[in-house]
Design a protein around this motif. Structure first.
Motif, PDB file in Angstrom:
ATOM      1  N   ASP A  11       8.337   1.302  10.484  1.00  0.00           N
ATOM      2  CA  ASP A  11       7.110   0.600  10.858  1.00  0.00           C
ATOM      3  C   ASP A  11       5.891   1.315  10.309  1.00  0.00           C
ATOM      4  O   ASP A  11       4.963   0.682   9.815  1.00  0.00           O
ATOM      5  N   GLU A  12       5.886   2.636  10.377  1.00  0.00           N
ATOM      6  CA  GLU A  12       4.760   3.414   9.869  1.00  0.00           C
ATOM      7  C   GLU A  12       4.634   3.264   8.351  1.00  0.00           C
ATOM      8  O   GLU A  12       3.534   3.133   7.825  1.00  0.00           O
ATOM      9  N   MET A  17       1.756   0.776   3.752  1.00  0.00           N
ATOM     10  CA  MET A  17       1.787  -0.099   2.575  1.00  0.00           C
ATOM     11  C   MET A  17       0.803  -1.255   2.730  1.00  0.00           C
ATOM     12  O   MET A  17       0.108  -1.621   1.781  1.00  0.00           O
ATOM     13  N   LEU A  18       0.723  -1.825   3.912  1.00  0.00           N
ATOM     14  CA  LEU A  18      -0.217  -2.918   4.164  1.00  0.00           C
ATOM     15  C   LEU A  18      -1.660  -2.436   4.053  1.00  0.00           C
ATOM     16  O   LEU A  18      -2.507  -3.125   3.468  1.00  0.00           O
ATOM     17  N   SER A  25      -7.361  -4.823  -2.294  1.00  0.00           N
ATOM     18  CA  SER A  25      -7.944  -6.163  -2.300  1.00  0.00           C
ATOM     19  C   SER A  25      -9.427  -6.128  -1.962  1.00  0.00           C
ATOM     20  O   SER A  25     -10.241  -6.802  -2.607  1.00  0.00           O
ATOM     21  N   VAL A  26      -9.794  -5.348  -0.953  1.00  0.00           N
ATOM     22  CA  VAL A  26     -11.186  -5.254  -0.526  1.00  0.00           C
ATOM     23  C   VAL A  26     -12.055  -4.665  -1.636  1.00  0.00           C
ATOM     24  O   VAL A  26     -13.196  -5.081  -1.832  1.00  0.00           O
TER      25      VAL A  26
END
Length: 48
Positions: A11-12, A17-18, A25-26
């Motif tokens: 999960d970490e 990665m997200l 993207s930002v």
């Protein structure tokens, strides 16, 4: 390593990665797009 610990690490890793994907993207957004994103996120309570 316990099963819970392996899920936690997975999960970490996915979280990191997200975050990296969102950061890339930002960085490509225009000022107007950033302002719109900021407004949208603040009205939804994601940022203060």
């Amino acid at each position: 390593m316990s099963i819970t610990n392996s899920f936690s690490q997975s999960d970490e890793f996915r979280r990191m990665m997200l975050i990296q994907q969102i950061e890339r993207s930002v960085e490509q957004l225009t000022l107007q797009e950033l302002e719109a994103l900021s407004y949208d996120m603040s009205t939804k309570g994601y940022i203060k």
